[in-house]
Design a protein around this motif. Structure first.
Motif, PDB file in Angstrom:
ATOM      1  N   VAL A  88       1.404  -1.125  -0.149  1.00  0.00           N
ATOM      2  CA  VAL A  88       0.007   0.022   0.066  1.00  0.00           C
ATOM      3  C   VAL A  88       0.937   1.117   0.359  1.00  0.00           C
ATOM      4  O   VAL A  88       0.471   2.054  -0.549  1.00  0.00           O
ATOM      5  N   TYR A  89       2.067   1.749   0.974  1.00  0.00           N
ATOM      6  CA  TYR A  89       2.933   2.284   0.680  1.00  0.00           C
ATOM      7  C   TYR A  89       3.274   2.809   0.019  1.00  0.00           C
ATOM      8  O   TYR A  89       3.510   3.808  -1.244  1.00  0.00           O
ATOM      9  N   PHE A  90       4.217   1.713  -0.608  1.00  0.00           N
ATOM     10  CA  PHE A  90       4.913   1.752  -2.005  1.00  0.00           C
ATOM     11  C   PHE A  90       4.028   2.289  -2.672  1.00  0.00           C
ATOM     12  O   PHE A  90       4.641   3.075  -4.347  1.00  0.00           O
ATOM     13  N   GLY A  91       2.906   1.051  -3.192  1.00  0.00           N
ATOM     14  CA  GLY A  91       2.178   1.329  -3.982  1.00  0.00           C
ATOM     15  C   GLY A  91       1.406   3.049  -4.438  1.00  0.00           C
ATOM     16  O   GLY A  91       1.618   3.177  -5.442  1.00  0.00           O
ATOM     17  N   SER A  92       1.461   3.706  -3.171  1.00  0.00           N
ATOM     18  CA  SER A  92       0.817   5.092  -3.090  1.00  0.00           C
ATOM     19  C   SER A  92       1.809   6.124  -4.103  1.00  0.00           C
ATOM     20  O   SER A  92       0.943   7.017  -4.171  1.00  0.00           O
ATOM     21  N   VAL A  93       3.385   5.592  -3.822  1.00  0.00           N
ATOM     22  CA  VAL A  93       3.833   6.415  -4.455  1.00  0.00           C
ATOM     23  C   VAL A  93       4.365   6.140  -5.343  1.00  0.00           C
ATOM     24  O   VAL A  93       6.329   6.430  -6.391  1.00  0.00           O
ATOM     25  N   ASN A  94       3.843   4.882  -6.178  1.00  0.00           N
ATOM     26  CA  ASN A  94       4.765   4.271  -7.655  1.00  0.00           C
ATOM     27  C   ASN A  94       6.177   4.005  -7.315  1.00  0.00           C
ATOM     28  O   ASN A  94       6.804   3.579  -8.586  1.00  0.00           O
TER      29      ASN A  94
END
Length: 416
Positions: free
Chosen positions: A377-383
């Motif tokens: 979730v966290y890495f996905g939120s900033v690609n």
């Protein structure tokens, strides 16, 4: 690293299902497919459910930022953060967001912690020189988040109290796991901090870091001295008041200070809330991808095989194996919070909420975090696609925390 783990979970789960089919289980692939569909819906529901919470907390954070309180929080912890996050510029708003996220996690308020953590990641991305690669501060933040200190395991206490009533236990203290959980999560936090600091060559033998550790130890002692003498019902009530009271007080403080300084509070809230929808929608593909792989691994029975193998090794070594029934909670918690919660309830139902296994399962559930969920979730939120050593450090902290929780459980509760 996430790519390799994702592929491994899918292929191992498929292989296990194939073997079971050859052995005569003709329903295994049907269960896997049902699990995949259910997981996809769950991932979407989680992300959409975050929209309202994200909008609320990003709006509140925008008020705090324009009112100057976020910057003040950052300055208050600047000595500690300069040591642990040397690559964050002094006075950068990311420091304040990280403090707020850690505070929400400590109080067991997951709904508040997630949007604050996502905001911190967006601010860390602003100073990240390689936009597709996790920076050193991002990795430190995520590992400390996954191994974060939990002062009040609110949801676990509530579940234990409900199950105690179902099992006819009178005078049961559902909050008796408070101190053991606190000690276990502190062990996990220290393991995560030391692991990442070693990898990034950060010297932790400094006054700010040692002062933080000592201060937290005093805080643990003070909270225990205050809460331990209270009757179970009053203790649970005070714990709930502490957690919710602090968060609501912070909201009122942000609004009051911003209004006093002449900030347009309403427009600030709306500006921040607008970001919530975009962030929540952006994480959907990352979240569904990770949950789908976890579903295949779990539904194929691989988790059961893993736990059974560990139990056999423990017995072969002549060690006490009473902790093994609670072990799946810790192994599942790195993959799925809801899955671990279900396993915890199963342990409490099977052995009793007041049993050693039941208490240990509650400690593990309250002191560990869903590492792969947080990373996705966290890495996905900033690609972020290149996670470097974040997964390795997170899993090391999880492993040390799990062993620590088992040790604390034996110290407090085992009477074998």
């Amino acid at each position: 690293m996430l790519n390799r783990i994702w592929v491994a979970l899918v292929l191992v789960g498929f292989s296990a299902a194939l073997v079971q089919t050859l052995q005569g289980d003709l329903q295994i692939f049907s269960r896997l497919l049902t699990g995949l569909f259910d997981t996809a819906k769950t991932g979407f529901d989680i992300a959409i459910g975050l929209v309202g919470v994200m909008s609320l907390w990003l709006g509140i954070m925008k008020i705090g930022e324009r009112g100057g309180l976020i910057q003040l929080f950052g300055r208050l912890v600047a000595p500690f953060f300069r040591r642990v996050f040397p690559d964050i510029p002094p006075g950068h708003p990311a420091s304040g967001s990280i403090v707020m996220n850690v505070s929400a996690n400590m109080l067991g308020l997951d709904n508040a912690a997630t949007p604050l953590g996502l905001k911190a990641m967006r601010e860390l991305q602003e100073i990240n020189p390689a936009k597709d690669t996790a920076s050193n501060p991002m990795i430190m933040f995520l590992v400390l988040n996954t191994a974060g200190i939990t002062l009040i395991p609110t949801s676990v206490i509530a579940i234990r109290q409900s199950m105690a009533l179902q099992q006819g236990l009178t005078g049961f203290n559902a909050a008796d796991i408070f101190l053991p959980t606190l000690l276990s999560t502190f062990i996990s936090f220290c393991a995560g901090l030391i692991t990442v600091a070693t990898w990034q060559r950060i010297n932790l033998l400094s006054a700010p870091v040692l002062g933080f550790m000592g201060g937290f130890a005093l805080l643990m002692g003070g909270l225990y001295a205050w809460l331990a003498p209270l009757p179970p019902a009053e203790m649970a009530q005070m714990i709930g008041l502490l957690g919710s009271g602090i968060i609501v007080s912070l909201i009122a403080l942000f609004v009051g200070v911003a209004a006093w300084r002449g900030v347009d509070v309403y427009e600030s809230f709306v500006d921040g809330a607008k970001e919530g929808f975009g962030v929540a929608v952006q994480i959907i593909p990352y979240l569904i991808a990770m949950l789908a792989a976890i579903s295949l691994f779990r539904s194929s029975g691989c988790m059961d095989y893993l736990v059974g193998g560990i139990g056999s090794v423990v017995v072969a070594l002549g060690m006490n194996a009473d902790f093994v029934p609670a072990l799946p909670v810790g192994l599942m918690k790195t993959l799925s919070g809801s899955g671990a919660r279900g396993l915890m309830v199963d342990v409490m139902s099977t052995y009793g909420v007041d049993s050693f296994q039941g208490r240990l399962a509650a400690i593990i559930q309250g002191s560990t975090e869903t590492t792969f969920y947080v990373l996705a979730v966290y890495f996905g939120s900033v690609n972020i696609t290149k996670t470097r050593y974040a997964v390795a450090c997170g899993l090391i902290a999880d492993a040390v925390g799990l062993v620590g929780a088992i040790g604390v459980g034996y110290l407090f509760y085992y009477r074998g």
